[in-house]
Design an enzyme around this catalytic site. Structure first.
Site, short mmCIF file in Angstrom:
data_model
loop_
_atom_site.label_atom_id
_atom_site.label_comp_id
_atom_site.label_asym_id
_atom_site.label_seq_id
_atom_site.Cartn_x
_atom_site.Cartn_y
_atom_site.Cartn_z
N ASP A 90 0.87 -1.17 0.00
CA ASP A 90 0.00 0.00 0.00
C ASP A 90 0.90 1.22 0.00
O ASP A 90 2.06 1.17 0.40
CB ASP A 90 -0.96 -0.03 1.20
CG ASP A 90 -2.16 0.89 0.98
OD1 ASP A 90 -2.21 1.58 -0.06
OD2 ASP A 90 -3.06 0.90 1.84
N CYS A 275 -13.04 -23.50 19.24
CA CYS A 275 -12.42 -23.41 17.92
C CYS A 275 -11.53 -24.62 17.70
O CYS A 275 -10.87 -25.07 18.64
CB CYS A 275 -11.61 -22.12 17.86
SG CYS A 275 -10.42 -22.06 16.53
N CYS A 277 -8.78 -24.77 15.97
CA CYS A 277 -7.40 -24.47 15.53
C CYS A 277 -6.38 -25.03 16.51
O CYS A 277 -6.69 -25.43 17.63
CB CYS A 277 -7.21 -22.97 15.31
SG CYS A 277 -6.64 -22.04 16.74
N CYS A 280 -6.15 -23.34 20.02
CA CYS A 280 -7.29 -23.57 20.92
C CYS A 280 -7.39 -25.02 21.39
O CYS A 280 -7.95 -25.29 22.45
CB CYS A 280 -8.57 -23.14 20.24
SG CYS A 280 -8.55 -21.39 19.86
N1 GUN Z 1 -6.35 1.13 3.29
C1 GUN Z 1 -7.59 1.25 3.78
N2 GUN Z 1 -8.33 2.07 3.01
C2 GUN Z 1 -7.54 2.46 2.00
C3 GUN Z 1 -7.75 3.31 0.86
O1 GUN Z 1 -8.82 3.86 0.64
N3 GUN Z 1 -6.67 3.47 0.01
C4 GUN Z 1 -5.48 2.86 0.25
N4 GUN Z 1 -4.49 3.05 -0.63
N5 GUN Z 1 -5.26 2.07 1.30
C5 GUN Z 1 -6.28 1.89 2.17
ZN ZN Z 2 -8.59 -21.18 17.64
#
Ligand code: GUN
Ligand code: ZN
Length: 483
Positions: A90, A275, A277, A280
């Protein structure tokens, strides 16, 4: 280089597919756990062993980290994180939404994401908060679109994601979807939905995502940015979301919260660990609570649960039972139920995506009356061949003097014996009839009557249904008897 997406199975607007990026394949719906390199509660290698095929990390954090920046530039992300799957980065837009500004330009973040060997890169889009007015949402969307176009021009060969923004304005979301689609993107995240999910605004979430989907091509992989708790994944997949990135497993663990597919619990309130897993089944609730490793163990459990839910959803799409799963999940919180009802209000739109035939239809309460399969049945009812005098018989018994006798199955409606074994009549399981489903079946009778104004209609039913039928099917003669 390109991101390609292949749809393999469909149910409602949801799909099971394969996302191919840089020679690797990610099965979708997919969960991309958010990895913070500074505090990896669960390491990417462990994630890979748990079946994680793709993860997301924040390029902005790497870029500003004295510890990781040079290392990532020299070795690449896959080596630094020790992860041999698909890595999405991101841009810093999330920080933008939290802190208001970031010290990075669109070009800089895109160059950096490529330099560290990210598989899917994200331009510096602007996540417009839900309380922003129309003018601001439109202005920020225009900036986002400029940056997306700039990204395309600067790096035509990069694996770019095309975020869809537009605030809570559905026309802007649709326009944004169409605009990124026109630029040729095959991978589109729907952005700025975190505040909606944090505030349980699932109705708005449904409106926003469906609007974006209207602008996008069905061939495009749709990522829901920053989603969320696994209890909403089924709903999101039903709308056509294919990928999720979620930090919930870690954020909840930090707060001592134990995730289940229905909701979460404070670990201090749990007497049991319900759960299957590894975590757990290897300790008691008390032991987990008191463990020095509690945060990490909770994160592990939370991630297991989240991944299992994604697998369950993929199976449901393949089986054609996603509506049943959505129904089940959305009953765990009233606001989720409101979102589910909002989704049902869009059934006409969803019906275009949905399959004609499925393995089964389970009636789960009055919401089921508004499912795509019922709507579609009401659309095909007019094509049932009928004579001049038509009897719809609730109990299958006849009355002399009719040219056509049809059976009746709520919530669908009238059907000829030829359709008795076909979907949905033959594959639907309904409990004792209730008013809502009979009312819905009556809508099917009305659809038939409207298509055949030349015919005369009668309904044969038990006393209990007579008044409802008289109300719901005006113009039909009603034969009723005590049963
Ligand atoms: N992470 C959560 N929401 C967003 C978003 O609207 N844009 C970007 N780039 N990352 C995010
Ligand atoms: Zn679990």
């Amino acid at each position: 280089m390109a991101i390609t997406f292949e749809v393999i199975h469909k149910d409602i607007a949801g799909r099971v597919g394969k996302l191919r990026v840089n020679g690797r394949t990610v099965r979708t719906p997919a969960l991309l756990p958010v990895v913070n390199p500074h505090l990896p509660l669960v390491t990417p290698r462990e994630m890979q062993e748990m079946g994680v095929e793709a993860l997301i990390t924040n390029a902005y954090i790497f870029r500003r980290s004295t510890e990781f920046c040079d290392k990532a530039l020299a070795e690449g992300l896959h080596s630094v994180l020790d992860f041999d799957g698909t890595i999405m980065t991101d841009s810093g837009s999330f920080q933008l939404s939290v802190y208001g500004e970031v010290e990075v330009s669109n070009r800089e973040t895109l160059e950096f994401q490529q330099a560290i060997g990210s598989d899917i890169i994200v331009p510096l889009d602007i996540p417009t908060p839900p309380d922003a007015g129309r003018e601001r949402a439109a202005r920020e969307l225009a900036t986002t679109m400029d940056r997306i176009r700039e990204a395309r021009e600067l790096f035509p060969d990069a694996n770019l994601a095309g975020p869809v923004q537009g605030g809570i304005f559905t026309d802007l979301r649709e326009e944004a979807g169409r605009a990124v689609q026109d630029l040729g993107f095959s991978f589109c995240p729907v952005g700025a939905v975190v505040p909606l999910m944090e505030n349980y605004r699932y109705q708005d979430l449904v409106e926003v995502v469906l609007a974006a989907k209207r602008g996008l091509s069905p061939a495009t992989a749709v990522h829901l940015f920053g989603a969320g708790h696994p209890s909403m994944f089924a709903l999101a997949v039903a709308m056509g979301c294919d990928l999720f990135d979620s930090a919930a497993y870690a954020l909840f663990a930090r707060e001592g919260r134990y995730i289940t597919p229905h909701g979460s619990f404070k670990i201090d309130e749990l007497a049991e660990l319900p759960c299957p897993c590894k975590v757990c089944r290897s300790m008691t609730a008390d032991e987990l609570r008191r463990s020095e490793d509690r945060e990490r163990l909770l994160a592990l459990h939370n991630l297991y649960v989240t991944l299992a839910e994604i697998a369950r959803i993929r199976q449901a799409v393949q089986d054609g039972t996603l509506w049943e799963l959505v129904d089940e999940r959305c009953r765990s919180h009233p606001r989720l139920l409101a979102g589910y009802r909002k989704l049902l209000a869009h059934a006409t739109e969803l019906e275009h995506y949905d399959n004609v035939s499925k393995r089964r239809f389970f009636y789960c309460g009055s919401e089921s009356c508004r499912r795509t399969e019922v709507l579609r049945y009401h659309e095909v009812v007019p094509r049932i061949p009928i004579g001049e005098r038509v009897l719809v018989s609730f109990d299958g018994r006849e009355v002399p003097g009719f040219d056509t006798v049809l059976n009746f199955k709520p919530p669908f409606g009238p059907y000829p014996v030829e359709l008795a074994e076909t979907f949905p009549i033959g594959q639907s399981e309904v409990p004792e009839w209730d008013d809502d489903m009979v009312r819905s079946g009556c809508a099917g009778i009305r659809a038939l009557m409207e298509a055949h104004p030349e015919s005369r209609f009668a309904v044969r039913c038990g006393d209990v249904w007579a008044q409802l039928v008289l109300n719901e099917v005006p113009g039909a003669e009603v034969y009723h008897e005590r049963v």
